[in-house]
Design a protein around this motif. Structure first.
Motif, PDB file in Angstrom:
ATOM      1  N   LYS A  45       1.015  -1.635   0.000  1.00 17.75           N
ATOM      2  CA  LYS A  45       0.000   0.000   0.000  1.00 17.75           C
ATOM      3  C   LYS A  45       0.834   1.343   0.000  1.00 17.75           C
ATOM      4  O   LYS A  45      -0.435  -0.018  -0.581  1.00 17.75           O
ATOM      5  CB  LYS A  45       0.455   1.194  -0.146  1.00 17.75           C
ATOM      6  N   THR A  50       1.161   7.844  -0.032  1.00 17.34           N
ATOM      7  CA  THR A  50       1.393   7.657  -1.445  1.00 17.34           C
ATOM      8  C   THR A  50       2.774   7.090  -1.662  1.00 17.34           C
ATOM      9  O   THR A  50       3.756   7.599  -1.211  1.00 17.34           O
ATOM     10  CB  THR A  50       1.271   8.993  -2.184  1.00 17.34           C
ATOM     11  N   GLU A 166      -4.792   0.329   1.035  1.00 20.11           N
ATOM     12  CA  GLU A 166      -4.814   1.238   2.179  1.00 20.11           C
ATOM     13  C   GLU A 166      -4.602   0.485   3.491  1.00 20.11           C
ATOM     14  O   GLU A 166      -3.881   0.933   4.383  1.00 20.11           O
ATOM     15  CB  GLU A 166      -6.125   2.024   2.217  1.00 20.11           C
ATOM     16  N   ARG A 310      -0.454   3.531  -5.998  1.00 25.35           N
ATOM     17  CA  ARG A 310      -0.980   3.130  -4.697  1.00 25.35           C
ATOM     18  C   ARG A 310      -1.252   1.626  -4.586  1.00 25.35           C
ATOM     19  O   ARG A 310      -1.474   1.132  -3.486  1.00 25.35           O
ATOM     20  CB  ARG A 310      -2.251   3.916  -4.373  1.00 25.35           C
ATOM     21  N   GLU A 370      -9.402   2.288  -3.936  1.00 25.45           N
ATOM     22  CA  GLU A 370      -8.764   3.552  -4.307  1.00 25.45           C
ATOM     23  C   GLU A 370      -9.743   4.541  -4.927  1.00 25.45           C
ATOM     24  O   GLU A 370      -9.617   5.752  -4.737  1.00 25.45           O
ATOM     25  CB  GLU A 370      -7.602   3.283  -5.261  1.00 25.45           C
TER      26      GLU A 370
END
Length: 397
Positions: A45, A50, A166, A310, A370
């Protein structure tokens, strides 16, 4: 060998060979291309969130050169130049490679390679210890219709893991900061605030004791339903701090009890109704003497490489094709912002219609997360992960 020794050896060699003819000497710079990007775990992730895949480095600025043939009087000079070049190359090999050759994604999100999947007091759990001795414990609670497998990528030790970007980025940062990470599955699609609090408290205590972490501070992070859950868990067990993500928490008419831990609300203000509830609960907690921190996560535009930046492993070219399709289908405005939440955007149908679903299907859940994050309404986020962990570390005792 040090630089002085290298010089002496090369000069001696030059003297021994100075009467010989040097027909031709070629100085060729070594290939400086980095090794291919490898998919970790994790990024991990990652995550402030980022991460970037390095672009292919430009060709070396120094093209291969040839020295013109020379007679014996020039042989010594040529060999000395060769010796100097050798010393220069040796010294360069001992330095850090150019930033364009560093795998930024792997440095941001170290490999998560050894999670353990087991049942703890009847609950399905996944956990991992950091490489160095743990300073603290981070318990993470997933949202509705989510699962602990989201926080780790597939691996030999966890073949059923999903590794949403994430979620994994948060796990990676926690491990890098020497937090032991524990995720437990809810009994149903969402967490029960009444039945599961006590059971989860016992599971955490049992696990920390078994792994020699009983004296370490415990922090809790929960998103959406998990946010409600950890806000209630904090009333039943001693937590060092709690992070309530995209949730206003569940406190009841009595509010927070005495001794409630410091609380961070990490939310998306685009959700106006929830933002108002967050504001109300922060005011209540502060009125009860509780330390409160607010962090806001806002929408961001889709760029050609947002998805590949990402999502570890997703190709730049595929990321660009998806964005082009989004633009042509009108899913984004002129600035690249999502017109609707990712869940309400028929992007999968559009991919099927354009004939490249086979390439996209393995990344569907990752892309969905995302897109939801980009819309900035309700999604797990690692964009502020470093700020979050900096605040958590302020409460390490």
């Amino acid at each position: 060998m040090n630089d002085d020794s290298a010089v002496l050896l090369h000069v001696a060699g030059a003297r021994r060979w100075q009467t010989k003819r040097a027909d031709e000497i070629s100085l060729v710079m070594p290939d400086s291309s980095p090794s291919p990007l490898q998919r970790s775990r994790q990024s991990a992730k990652p995550m402030a969130g980022t991460t970037h895949r390095p672009s292919k480095p430009s060709p070396p600025p120094h093209a291969p050169k040839r020295l013109a043939p020379s007679r014996a009087p020039l042989a010594s000079l040529a060999l000395l130049l060769l010796a100097a070049a050798g010393i220069l190359l040796y010294s360069q090999s001992q330095t850090t490679p150019p930033s364009s050759q560093i795998d930024v994604r792997s440095s941001e999100s170290p490999a998560l390679s050894s999670p353990t999947v087991e049942s703890i007091d009847g609950a399905r759990a996944i956990w991992e210890l950091p490489a160095a001795p743990a300073r603290a414990v981070l318990f993470v609670a997933h949202g509705c219709r989510c699962r602990p497998e989201n926080f780790w990528p597939p691996s030999q030790s966890c073949p059923g893991c999903v590794g949403l970007p994430e979620d994994v980025a948060i796990t990676a940062r926690a491990l890098r900061r020497r937090f032991a990470v524990l995720a437990v599955a809810s009994n149903e699609e969402c967490w029960s605030l009444e039945q599961e609090v006590g059971a989860t408290k016992r599971a955490i205590q049992s696990w920390t004791a078994k792994n020699g972490l009983g004296e370490r501070p415990v922090f809790a992070l929960g998103a959406s339903s998990g946010g409600y859950f950890v806000s209630r868990l904090a009333t039943e067990m001693n937590l060092a701090a709690v992070v309530i993500m995209i949730s206003e928490g569940a406190f009841g008419p009595a509010g927070a009890p005495a001794g409630y831990p410091p609380a961070m609300f990490l939310h998306m203000p685009k959700d106006h109704r929830r933002a108002a509830s967050v504001e109300r609960n922060m005011k209540m907690l502060r009125g009860n003497g509780v330390e409160v921190k607010e962090v806001r996560s806002v929408e961001l535009p889709l760029t050609p490489t947002l998805l590949s930046d990402r999502i570890p492993g997703l190709d730049h070219g595929l990321s660009e094709r998806i964005l082009k399709m989004f633009s042509e289908e009108g899913f984004v405005d002129d600035r690249g912002y999502m017109r609707k939440d990712g869940r309400a955007t028929p992007w999968k149908d559009a991919v099927v219609k354009r004939g490249f679903w086979e390439e996209v299907s393995r990344w569907a859940e990752h892309i969905q997360e995302e897109l939801n994050l980009a819309y900035g309404y309700h999604e797990m986020t690692s964009l502020q992960a470093d700020e979050m962990f900096d605040w958590i570390e302020e409460h390490l005792t």
